[in-house]
Structure formats: structure tokens, C-alpha cells
Design an enzyme around this catalytic site. Structure first.
Site, PDB file in Angstrom:
ATOM      1  N   HIS A  18      46.311  40.134  38.595  1.00  0.00           N
ATOM      2  CA  HIS A  18      45.280  38.959  39.341  1.00  0.00           C
ATOM      3  C   HIS A  18      45.262  37.967  38.155  1.00  0.00           C
ATOM      4  O   HIS A  18      44.261  38.031  37.451  1.00  0.00           O
ATOM      5  CB  HIS A  18      44.206  39.179  40.056  1.00  0.00           C
ATOM      6  CG  HIS A  18      43.750  37.991  40.796  1.00  0.00           C
ATOM      7  ND1 HIS A  18      43.247  37.849  42.015  1.00  0.00           N
ATOM      8  CD2 HIS A  18      43.532  36.693  40.203  1.00  0.00           C
ATOM      9  CE1 HIS A  18      42.775  36.769  42.291  1.00  0.00           C
ATOM     10  NE2 HIS A  18      42.848  36.019  41.202  1.00  0.00           N
ATOM     11  N   HIS A  20      45.345  33.658  36.928  1.00  0.00           N
ATOM     12  CA  HIS A  20      45.620  32.344  36.877  1.00  0.00           C
ATOM     13  C   HIS A  20      46.362  31.638  35.624  1.00  0.00           C
ATOM     14  O   HIS A  20      45.581  31.813  34.583  1.00  0.00           O
ATOM     15  CB  HIS A  20      44.420  31.361  37.214  1.00  0.00           C
ATOM     16  CG  HIS A  20      43.520  31.911  38.598  1.00  0.00           C
ATOM     17  ND1 HIS A  20      43.878  31.557  39.742  1.00  0.00           N
ATOM     18  CD2 HIS A  20      42.944  32.803  38.983  1.00  0.00           C
ATOM     19  CE1 HIS A  20      43.318  32.067  40.802  1.00  0.00           C
ATOM     20  NE2 HIS A  20      42.664  32.806  40.234  1.00  0.00           N
ATOM     21  N   LYS A 104      49.764  35.627  48.909  1.00  0.00           N
ATOM     22  CA  LYS A 104      48.444  35.440  48.725  1.00  0.00           C
ATOM     23  C   LYS A 104      47.779  34.752  49.720  1.00  0.00           C
ATOM     24  O   LYS A 104      48.136  33.560  50.393  1.00  0.00           O
ATOM     25  CB  LYS A 104      48.088  34.528  47.362  1.00  0.00           C
ATOM     26  CG  LYS A 104      46.594  34.118  47.152  1.00  0.00           C
ATOM     27  CD  LYS A 104      45.885  35.257  46.930  1.00  0.00           C
ATOM     28  CE  LYS A 104      44.407  34.951  46.619  1.00  0.00           C
ATOM     29  NZ  LYS A 104      43.787  35.263  45.506  1.00  0.00           N
ATOM     30  N   HIS A 141      42.063  37.077  48.951  1.00  0.00           N
ATOM     31  CA  HIS A 141      40.910  36.583  48.438  1.00  0.00           C
ATOM     32  C   HIS A 141      39.878  36.844  49.722  1.00  0.00           C
ATOM     33  O   HIS A 141      39.695  36.100  50.676  1.00  0.00           O
ATOM     34  CB  HIS A 141      40.733  35.197  48.101  1.00  0.00           C
ATOM     35  CG  HIS A 141      39.533  34.668  47.555  1.00  0.00           C
ATOM     36  ND1 HIS A 141      39.384  34.181  46.553  1.00  0.00           N
ATOM     37  CD2 HIS A 141      38.305  34.365  48.310  1.00  0.00           C
ATOM     38  CE1 HIS A 141      37.940  33.961  46.135  1.00  0.00           C
ATOM     39  NE2 HIS A 141      37.297  34.093  47.202  1.00  0.00           N
ATOM     40  N   HIS A 179      39.678  41.140  43.457  1.00  0.00           N
ATOM     41  CA  HIS A 179      38.451  41.100  42.824  1.00  0.00           C
ATOM     42  C   HIS A 179      37.221  41.543  43.536  1.00  0.00           C
ATOM     43  O   HIS A 179      36.244  40.528  43.778  1.00  0.00           O
ATOM     44  CB  HIS A 179      38.335  39.604  42.227  1.00  0.00           C
ATOM     45  CG  HIS A 179      38.827  38.368  43.101  1.00  0.00           C
ATOM     46  ND1 HIS A 179      38.243  38.321  44.434  1.00  0.00           N
ATOM     47  CD2 HIS A 179      39.565  37.477  43.026  1.00  0.00           C
ATOM     48  CE1 HIS A 179      38.913  37.295  45.224  1.00  0.00           C
ATOM     49  NE2 HIS A 179      39.654  36.749  44.130  1.00  0.00           N
ATOM     50  N   LEU A 224      34.155  32.883  41.575  1.00  0.00           N
ATOM     51  CA  LEU A 224      34.385  33.499  42.800  1.00  0.00           C
ATOM     52  C   LEU A 224      35.255  34.662  42.804  1.00  0.00           C
ATOM     53  O   LEU A 224      36.213  34.684  42.359  1.00  0.00           O
ATOM     54  CB  LEU A 224      34.611  32.298  43.831  1.00  0.00           C
ATOM     55  CG  LEU A 224      33.628  31.115  43.967  1.00  0.00           C
ATOM     56  CD1 LEU A 224      34.216  30.147  44.793  1.00  0.00           C
ATOM     57  CD2 LEU A 224      32.398  31.642  44.674  1.00  0.00           C
ATOM     58  N   ASP A 252      41.591  38.253  37.205  1.00  0.00           N
ATOM     59  CA  ASP A 252      41.437  36.826  37.551  1.00  0.00           C
ATOM     60  C   ASP A 252      40.805  35.836  36.584  1.00  0.00           C
ATOM     61  O   ASP A 252      40.084  34.970  36.671  1.00  0.00           O
ATOM     62  CB  ASP A 252      40.203  36.958  38.749  1.00  0.00           C
ATOM     63  CG  ASP A 252      40.121  35.883  39.501  1.00  0.00           C
ATOM     64  OD1 ASP A 252      40.705  34.789  39.539  1.00  0.00           O
ATOM     65  OD2 ASP A 252      38.849  35.746  40.143  1.00  0.00           O
TER      66      ASP A 252
HETATM   67  C1  NCD Z   1      39.929  30.957  40.686  1.00  0.00           C
HETATM   68  C2  NCD Z   1      40.468  29.674  39.994  1.00  0.00           C
HETATM   69  O1  NCD Z   1      39.848  28.879  39.403  1.00  0.00           O
HETATM   70  O2  NCD Z   1      41.292  29.216  40.272  1.00  0.00           O
HETATM   71  N1  NCD Z   1      38.527  30.898  40.410  1.00  0.00           N
HETATM   72  C3  NCD Z   1      37.450  31.854  40.208  1.00  0.00           C
HETATM   73  O3  NCD Z   1      36.338  31.745  40.322  1.00  0.00           O
HETATM   74  N2  NCD Z   1      38.105  33.168  40.622  1.00  0.00           N
HETATM   75  C4  NCD Z   1      40.232  30.991  42.004  1.00  0.00           C
HETATM   76  C5  NCD Z   1      40.137  32.207  42.622  1.00  0.00           C
HETATM   77  O4  NCD Z   1      40.834  33.240  42.441  1.00  0.00           O
HETATM   78  O5  NCD Z   1      38.755  32.557  43.581  1.00  0.00           O
HETATM   79 ZN    ZN Z   2      41.561  34.357  41.332  1.00  0.00          ZN
END
Ligand code: NCD
Ligand code: ZN
Length: 350
Positions: A18, A20, A104, A141, A179, A224, A252
Site C-alpha cells: 500500500h 502513495h 481500490k 479503506h 492499514h 487516516l 501507506d
Molecule cells: C492518504 C493520502 O494522503 O493519500 N492519507 C493517509 O492519511 N493515509 C490517503 C489514505 O490512504 O487514506
Molecule cells: Zn493510503
């Protein structure tokens, strides 16, 4: 006689289930931080606009590969952002062509860039049925978003109100609860004999809600789902170090620039790509479970996704504390690296 402490650990190269990566200048800055250690990652589709179709995912994957430094190897495993208009045939084609590994699901409004997420679960039933048929996993999520549900209860309520009904209607759908942050989620996953797994982040193994709120507000720990009470963190550590095949690493790692984090309404996300392996080794060592680190970072994830574990190796060595930069520079501004709050004795050998 006491055992000599372990000072070197060789595991298969880890993957991140996971992640970003964003786009543009941010992508170029954060991608090497992940590719330095991780062989593959499940790439989140919450760009603006989101990665919805096979064509979107294919174009995004090309941008990721173009941003990868020539001397690094890394395989992005793409996901499609589920909307109420997602076409089951497009999803199936993306899976068959190897363009997308998973879909997702963001409940609408749950987190950063989730406005196009799902409000009416009935509308996505045909997509979920198609995915069950072809064995394509759904990454969830798992938080409800109603304003009347307390933010600390949103994961537990999601399990009861949304996840259980989805699983009942579609028991063959393979689901990753992403997560997870609660004992409730750990217990629920442990209870399910098949088709359900969970990812756990690095930071949720280390921080509880006091880290965010006690003695001053610390926006760099705000993400989150939000970190919960200590008893939940302890349950997450127990799940991670147990070797149970249903739990694996999804960092995450979610970069936001400092100006976007440090304001009256700051963004959610912790950036941990740079130092995750050092943090995890410390957590597993403290739990006397270094022998389970490889299962968590390198074996359980590929197993759930039906992929082989990496045939490359990574060696971690223990010594004087290793320091990481507190920030990485990006074309969009500085991004703060997760601070575990304790010294890191394990480094990834070159
Ligand atoms: C993630 C993001 O910034 O894209 N933020 C987070 O707090 N984890 C989005 C997500 O996965 O919830
Ligand atoms: Zn995330």
C-alpha cells in the site's frame, strides 16, 4: 549462557502492499525512496483526478517507470479507483492484461482525494461480482464517513456495517483490509478462514493517539485511519510479529509537503518510505521476533496476491544508530520523514 544478539539479518527483498507515489515532481522525489529497498508496491490510485480506468492505470504506470532512476529496479502494481460508474468489463480487461493488480475502494469522503468514492454499495455490486469471478483482489479503506460516527470508531463501525455485508453477499471476493488500526480489525481478520487479509503500516506499529495529541499537536503523526489507543497498537504489533499469513506490510507512505501538513486544516498522511525497514527491524527486535520480519515484509503479501516472493535478498545489519534525513526535498516543497521517536540500530546494507 545467553544467546549472542543477532547483528545481521538476510531476508528476501521486501514489497510494499500500500503506497502513495503521487505524480510529477513529488513522484520523482519519493519513488527512489521506495525503490531503494522495495521490489514492488501496490500503487494507490487517489490522484487528482483519480486512476479509474485501465487506460488511466497504464498511463500512470508509464509515468512511474519514466520517473525511476536508471540504476534502480522496481515494479509498480497498479490499482483502479472504484467509482459507482466503474465498468466491470474494463476492470476485467485490466486484470487480464496485467495492467491492474487490484481495485481500490474508498468510501466517499473517507480520506485524501476520495470524493469520487463509493456512496451506494449496490451500484458497485456487478464490479465486485466480476472481480470475485476472476480472482482480482479488492483493497479497502475501511472507515465509514458519516459525521455522526466518532473518528476513532470509524474502522470498527465499517467492519460491522459495510465489510460484513459485502463478505456475506460475496464470500468469494478476495479482500485486503488496508492499514488496520484496531484490535477489532485484527480479531475480525483472524476469524476469517479465507479471502481476507490485512495490511499494517509502519507508523501504526509505533505510534498511538497520544503521539499526535499529548503535549502539543503533532501534525506529522496525523494520518487516516487515525492512530488509536495503545491497546490497539499492541494488537497490531502482535498480529505483525505473529507470522500469521493474513497480515503483511503496507506502509501507506503518503507524502504531503510541510506547508500542506502544517496548517489549520492539515492533510492526513505519514511519509515513511525512507526509513521503514529500519523502523520495522527495531519493532520486531523489541518483540523478540526478528525471525518473523521476512514473513511480514516479503512473504505473506506475495502469497495473498498469488505472486512469487522476490528472489533478491536484503541484508540488515545492527550497529550504532543510523540517522535518516528529517526531510526529503521535492519540487513541490519539503516532505518530513516519519520520526519513530527512538534510535534506529538496523540499517539496510548496500
Ligand atoms: C492518504 C493520502 O494522503 O493519500 N492519507 C493517509 O492519511 N493515509 C490517503 C489514505 O490512504 O487514506
Ligand atoms: Zn493510503
Amino acid at each position: 549462557m545467553t544467546d549472542k544478539p543477532t547483528t545481521s539479518l538476510t531476508i528476501r527483498r521486501p514489497d510494499d502492499w500500500h503506497l502513495h507515489l503521487r505524480d510529477g515532481a513529488m513522484l520523482r522525489a519519493v519513488l527512489p525512496e521506495t525503490a531503494r529497498h522495495f521490489g514492488r508496491a501496490i500503487i494507490m490510485p487517489n490522484l487528482m483526478p483519480p486512476v479509474v480506468t485501465a487506460a488511466d492505470a497504464s498511463a500512470y504506470r508509464a509515468r512511474i517507470m519514466a520517473a525511476l532512476p536508471a540504476d534502480m529496479s522496481f515494479t509498480p502494481l497498479m490499482t483502479l479507483y472504484l467509482t459507482e460508474d466503474t465498468d466491470p468489463a474494463d476492470v476485467a480487461a485490466a486484470h487480464a492484461n496485467g495492467i491492474a493488480t487490484a481495485v481500490k475502494l474508498y468510501p466517499a469522503g473517507a480520506t485524501t482525494n476520495s470524493a469520487s468514492g463509493v456512496r451506494d454499495f449496490e451500484k458497485v455490486r456487478p464490479v465486485l461480482e466480476k472481480m470475485a469471478e476472476i480472482g482480482m483482489p479488492l483493497c479497502i479503506h475501511g472507515e465509514v464517513t458519516h459525521s455522526d460516527v466518532d473518528i476513532f470508531d470509524r474502522e470498527a463501525v465499517f467492519i460491522d456495517k459495510i465489510l460484513k455485508p459485502i463478505r456475506k453477499k460475496n464470500p468469494d471476493l478476495r479482500i485486503v483490509m488496508e492499514h488496520v488500526t484496531t484490535l477489532d480489525a485484527v480479531d475480525y481478520v483472524r476469524d476469517q478462514p479465507k479471502n481476507l487479509a490485512a495490511t499494517i503500516t509502519t507508523h501504526h506499529l509505533i505510534i498511538n493517539r497520544n503521539h499526535i495529541l499529548a503535549g502539543g499537536i503533532r501534525p506529522h503523526y496525523y494520518c487516516l485511519p487515525v492512530a488509536k489507543r495503545e491497546q490497539h497498537r499492541v494488537a497490531l504489533v502482535q498480529a505483525a510479529v505473529s507470522g500469521d499469513k493474513r497480515f503483511f506490510l503496507g506502509t501507506d507512505s503518503a507524502p504531503h509537503t510541510d506547508p500542506n501538513k502544517l496548517q489549520a486544516c492539515g492533510c492526513a498522511g505519514v511519509f515513511s518510505a525512507s526509513n521503514t525497514m529500519s523502523c520495522l527491524a527495531e519493532v520486531f527486535e523489541a518483540a523478540d521476533a526478528l525471525d518473523k520480519l521476512e514473513a511480514f515484509t516479503s512473504l505473506n503479501g506475495p502469497r495473498f496476491y498469488g505472486l512469487s516472493a522476490s528472489d533478491e535478498a536484503m541484508t540488515l545489519t545492527r550497529g550504532e544508530p543510523v540517522t535518516y534525513p528529517s526531510h526529503i526535498a521535492t519540487g513541490d516543497g519539503p516532505v518530513t520523514v516519519f520520526d519513530p521517536g527512538f534510535p534506529l540500530h538496523w540499517r539496510v546494507a548496500d
